[in-house]
Design a protein around this motif. Sequence first.
Motif, PDB file in Angstrom:
ATOM      1  N   VAL A  26      43.296  50.045  32.485  1.00 58.18           N
ATOM      2  CA  VAL A  26      42.784  49.642  33.795  1.00 58.18           C
ATOM      3  C   VAL A  26      41.262  49.698  33.777  1.00 58.18           C
ATOM      4  N   ALA A  27      40.628  48.622  34.183  1.00 57.80           N
ATOM      5  CA  ALA A  27      39.169  48.536  34.128  1.00 57.80           C
ATOM      6  C   ALA A  27      38.485  49.180  35.326  1.00 57.80           C
ATOM      7  N   GLY A  28      39.234  49.455  36.389  1.00 57.41           N
ATOM      8  CA  GLY A  28      38.609  49.841  37.650  1.00 57.41           C
ATOM      9  C   GLY A  28      38.245  51.298  37.819  1.00 57.41           C
ATOM     10  N   ILE A  29      38.004  52.028  36.737  1.00 54.63           N
ATOM     11  CA  ILE A  29      37.641  53.441  36.858  1.00 54.63           C
ATOM     12  C   ILE A  29      36.379  53.645  37.691  1.00 54.63           C
ATOM     13  N   PRO A  30      35.322  52.847  37.518  1.00 53.86           N
ATOM     14  CA  PRO A  30      34.121  53.053  38.354  1.00 53.86           C
ATOM     15  C   PRO A  30      34.410  52.955  39.849  1.00 53.86           C
ATOM     16  N   ALA A  31      35.221  51.976  40.250  1.00 49.39           N
ATOM     17  CA  ALA A  31      35.547  51.817  41.666  1.00 49.39           C
ATOM     18  C   ALA A  31      36.351  53.002  42.182  1.00 49.39           C
ATOM     19  N   VAL A  32      37.239  53.535  41.355  1.00 51.09           N
ATOM     20  CA  VAL A  32      38.047  54.686  41.768  1.00 51.09           C
ATOM     21  C   VAL A  32      37.169  55.918  41.946  1.00 51.09           C
ATOM     22  N   TYR A  33      36.169  56.076  41.100  1.00 46.28           N
ATOM     23  CA  TYR A  33      35.240  57.205  41.276  1.00 46.28           C
ATOM     24  C   TYR A  33      34.538  57.126  42.632  1.00 46.28           C
ATOM     25  N   ILE A  34      34.143  55.942  43.016  1.00 49.80           N
ATOM     26  CA  ILE A  34      33.479  55.774  44.312  1.00 49.80           C
ATOM     27  C   ILE A  34      34.445  56.103  45.448  1.00 49.80           C
ATOM     28  N   GLY A  35      35.674  55.585  45.363  1.00 48.91           N
ATOM     29  CA  GLY A  35      36.654  55.831  46.411  1.00 48.91           C
ATOM     30  C   GLY A  35      37.013  57.296  46.558  1.00 48.91           C
ATOM     31  N   VAL A  36      37.245  57.975  45.433  1.00 42.37           N
ATOM     32  CA  VAL A  36      37.580  59.406  45.478  1.00 42.37           C
ATOM     33  C   VAL A  36      36.399  60.218  46.008  1.00 42.37           C
ATOM     34  N   ALA A  37      35.186  59.829  45.642  1.00 45.13           N
ATOM     35  CA  ALA A  37      34.000  60.541  46.121  1.00 45.13           C
ATOM     36  C   ALA A  37      33.867  60.451  47.641  1.00 45.13           C
ATOM     37  N   LEU A  38      34.191  59.303  48.209  1.00 39.27           N
ATOM     38  CA  LEU A  38      34.121  59.146  49.666  1.00 39.27           C
ATOM     39  C   LEU A  38      35.129  60.063  50.359  1.00 39.27           C
ATOM     40  N   VAL A  39      36.323  60.162  49.798  1.00 41.71           N
ATOM     41  CA  VAL A  39      37.337  61.052  50.376  1.00 41.71           C
ATOM     42  C   VAL A  39      36.894  62.511  50.267  1.00 41.71           C
ATOM     43  N   LEU A  40      36.386  62.898  49.098  1.00 34.68           N
ATOM     44  CA  LEU A  40      35.945  64.276  48.904  1.00 34.68           C
ATOM     45  C   LEU A  40      34.712  64.610  49.734  1.00 34.68           C
ATOM     46  N   ALA A  41      33.915  63.599  50.064  1.00 40.32           N
ATOM     47  CA  ALA A  41      32.754  63.840  50.926  1.00 40.32           C
ATOM     48  C   ALA A  41      33.209  64.295  52.311  1.00 40.32           C
ATOM     49  N   LEU A  42      34.296  63.701  52.808  1.00 42.80           N
ATOM     50  CA  LEU A  42      34.850  64.137  54.096  1.00 42.80           C
ATOM     51  C   LEU A  42      35.357  65.566  54.009  1.00 42.80           C
ATOM     52  N   PHE A  43      36.023  65.884  52.904  1.00 48.09           N
ATOM     53  CA  PHE A  43      36.494  67.251  52.683  1.00 48.09           C
ATOM     54  C   PHE A  43      35.331  68.229  52.609  1.00 48.09           C
ATOM     55  N   THR A 210      22.807  77.262  50.442  1.00 51.88           N
ATOM     56  CA  THR A 210      22.956  77.131  48.990  1.00 51.88           C
ATOM     57  C   THR A 210      24.236  76.403  48.628  1.00 51.88           C
ATOM     58  N   VAL A 211      25.344  76.799  49.262  1.00 43.88           N
ATOM     59  CA  VAL A 211      26.632  76.176  48.953  1.00 43.88           C
ATOM     60  C   VAL A 211      26.634  74.712  49.373  1.00 43.88           C
ATOM     61  N   LYS A 212      26.108  74.414  50.550  1.00 45.78           N
ATOM     62  CA  LYS A 212      26.079  73.031  51.021  1.00 45.78           C
ATOM     63  C   LYS A 212      25.265  72.151  50.071  1.00 45.78           C
ATOM     64  N   THR A 213      24.113  72.652  49.626  1.00 44.62           N
ATOM     65  CA  THR A 213      23.274  71.883  48.704  1.00 44.62           C
ATOM     66  C   THR A 213      23.972  71.675  47.371  1.00 44.62           C
ATOM     67  N   ALA A 214      24.608  72.751  46.864  1.00 49.90           N
ATOM     68  CA  ALA A 214      25.272  72.673  45.563  1.00 49.90           C
ATOM     69  C   ALA A 214      26.451  71.702  45.594  1.00 49.90           C
ATOM     70  N   VAL A 215      27.289  71.798  46.620  1.00 50.19           N
ATOM     71  CA  VAL A 215      28.471  70.942  46.700  1.00 50.19           C
ATOM     72  C   VAL A 215      28.073  69.484  46.888  1.00 50.19           C
ATOM     73  N   ALA A 216      27.137  69.227  47.818  1.00 45.35           N
ATOM     74  CA  ALA A 216      26.703  67.847  48.056  1.00 45.35           C
ATOM     75  C   ALA A 216      26.013  67.261  46.829  1.00 45.35           C
ATOM     76  N   GLY A 217      25.166  68.067  46.187  1.00 50.49           N
ATOM     77  CA  GLY A 217      24.457  67.590  45.005  1.00 50.49           C
ATOM     78  C   GLY A 217      25.395  67.276  43.858  1.00 50.49           C
ATOM     79  N   LEU A 218      26.374  68.138  43.657  1.00 53.94           N
ATOM     80  CA  LEU A 218      27.319  67.912  42.563  1.00 53.94           C
ATOM     81  C   LEU A 218      28.206  66.702  42.830  1.00 53.94           C
ATOM     82  N   LEU A 219      28.616  66.533  44.073  1.00 55.79           N
ATOM     83  CA  LEU A 219      29.444  65.378  44.409  1.00 55.79           C
ATOM     84  C   LEU A 219      28.686  64.083  44.130  1.00 55.79           C
ATOM     85  N   ALA A 220      27.423  64.042  44.522  1.00 56.58           N
ATOM     86  CA  ALA A 220      26.604  62.858  44.270  1.00 56.58           C
ATOM     87  C   ALA A 220      26.381  62.649  42.771  1.00 56.58           C
TER      88      ALA A 220
END
Length: 329
Positions: A26-43, A210-220
């Motif tokens: 499946v070629a769409g791995i980059p798109a899936v990373y974006i989609g999963v990141a959006l869901v995890l951003a809400l979490f 610290t936690v907010k910066t670390a989690v947001a930075g790592l997700l990005a």
Amino acid sequence: WYAGAGVAPLVVSAGLIPATYAVTGVAGIPAVYIGVALVLALFAVGFTAMAARVRNAGAFYSYAAQGLGRPVGVATALIAYTAYNLLQVALYGLFGPLMAAESAHWLIAPPWWFWAAALACVVGVLGHLHIGVSRLLFAVLLSGEIALIAILTLWGLLSPHGGRYDLAPLAPSVWFTPGIAAVAVTVILGFAGFESAVVLNEETRQPGRTVKTAVAGLLALVVVLFGSSAYAEYTHSGAGNFQRDAATLGPDLLFHLGPRSLWGVGHLLLLTGIGLAALSFHHSCNRYAFALGRERVLPRRFGQHARNMSLPTASKFQTLIGLTAITVV
């Protein structure tokens, strides 16, 4: 740096992504990373908000216990504790064969289990010390991994197959491709560890910030680094070749994006990256065991720390689990 090591950048970019391409096609791995990141951003919004108000090394345990009661909290902690343990042991199993392959040209080449046990012992020693002792190690080696992936990704993007860029991996239609469920599972695994910064909540001066910066930075970082490297690996090979190249080259699918002079460095940083990830999960397990020991779920000794704020009982137990698993296998 500690949580970033748990994400294991090179393990994902050089190991997980090529393996996913090879198995699923499946070629769409980059798109899936974006989609999963959006869901995890809400979490992450609610997750970091709780971290600012509940300062506890138990992380998921403390949040679930306060919101849903102690029995649910204990069950949550045991699930997290078991999951981190399995990831740590799996990394020993990954390191052993890779290191054995690298040492095959030596006069005396130890078997894979020797290297796996050696890593478990090194992680056990470093995990027995205060986490601050490993801070420089995390910072230097993790920076090297990130820099190498960025260089190889840029190199690959500048040399697309056939001189053209294929945007198919980014199209919304990839979500309806056969095999996308398997891709989503492996992509989610690539985010494992980004949430682990919260287990250090009791050891930071400004826990909420610290936690907010670390989690947001790592997700990005994860979505940009892994999404772009996945696209570079696909683009460099081409639509008709990416699955075959991934199956043939394995981790070298990433390293072949750049000059041969970087291949040796890449292999070395891949090995150290596995070790850093194992050490990161070791620290996470230690703090869950500490929280459960403090709550009398585990024996009381697990809830005690040394003068240097290390967790000797929890660390020794983690090392014993790793060595036992290697011995049994």
